[in-house]
Design a protein around this motif. Sequence first.
Motif: not given
Length: 176
Positions: A70-80, A85-87, A128-143
Amino acid sequence: MSSNPTKAPLGDLLELIIDHRGKTPNKLGFEDFFSSGVPVLSAKHVKTDIQIDESSMRFASPEMYKKWMKVEVQEGDIILTSEAPMGEVFYINDDKKYVLGQRVFGLRPNTRLINPKDLAAWLTSTEGQNQIAARASGSTVQGIRQSELLKLEVDLPSSEKQELIASVRFSIVDKV
């Protein structure tokens, strides 16, 4: 004046976030993905600083693309990637169309507040990666859930320093 950059929540630095968790072709009335068409960016294909291998990608038909994006990605967007894997980070540096899969976020930085390439560089940084990991949840797969992602505290150096960081990092990535 302190040399430490100020910080801001990621959510305050974005114009838009695209999140397609729970979206599947079947739920949109389509049988499956296709062998040609608009490429689908999934967590399997988004790898930090690596060119995407389109030969292993799935594709969406033009009709599915219109219904899914419904909203297209465009130049300058970031995919995470949000999990498995996460991050992992992919910076869109052209006007190519993509469908975003279930386990990726599309982030559109507010360019009045942050340089998109600087944000991409920060997301790939150790902090950045440490903050992402610190806010992750999940026992089998971290997300990471969208609500937690938006709370990341992003460094906000001066616009001149953001430009320098972006320039240096992406000139190295381009050479690799």
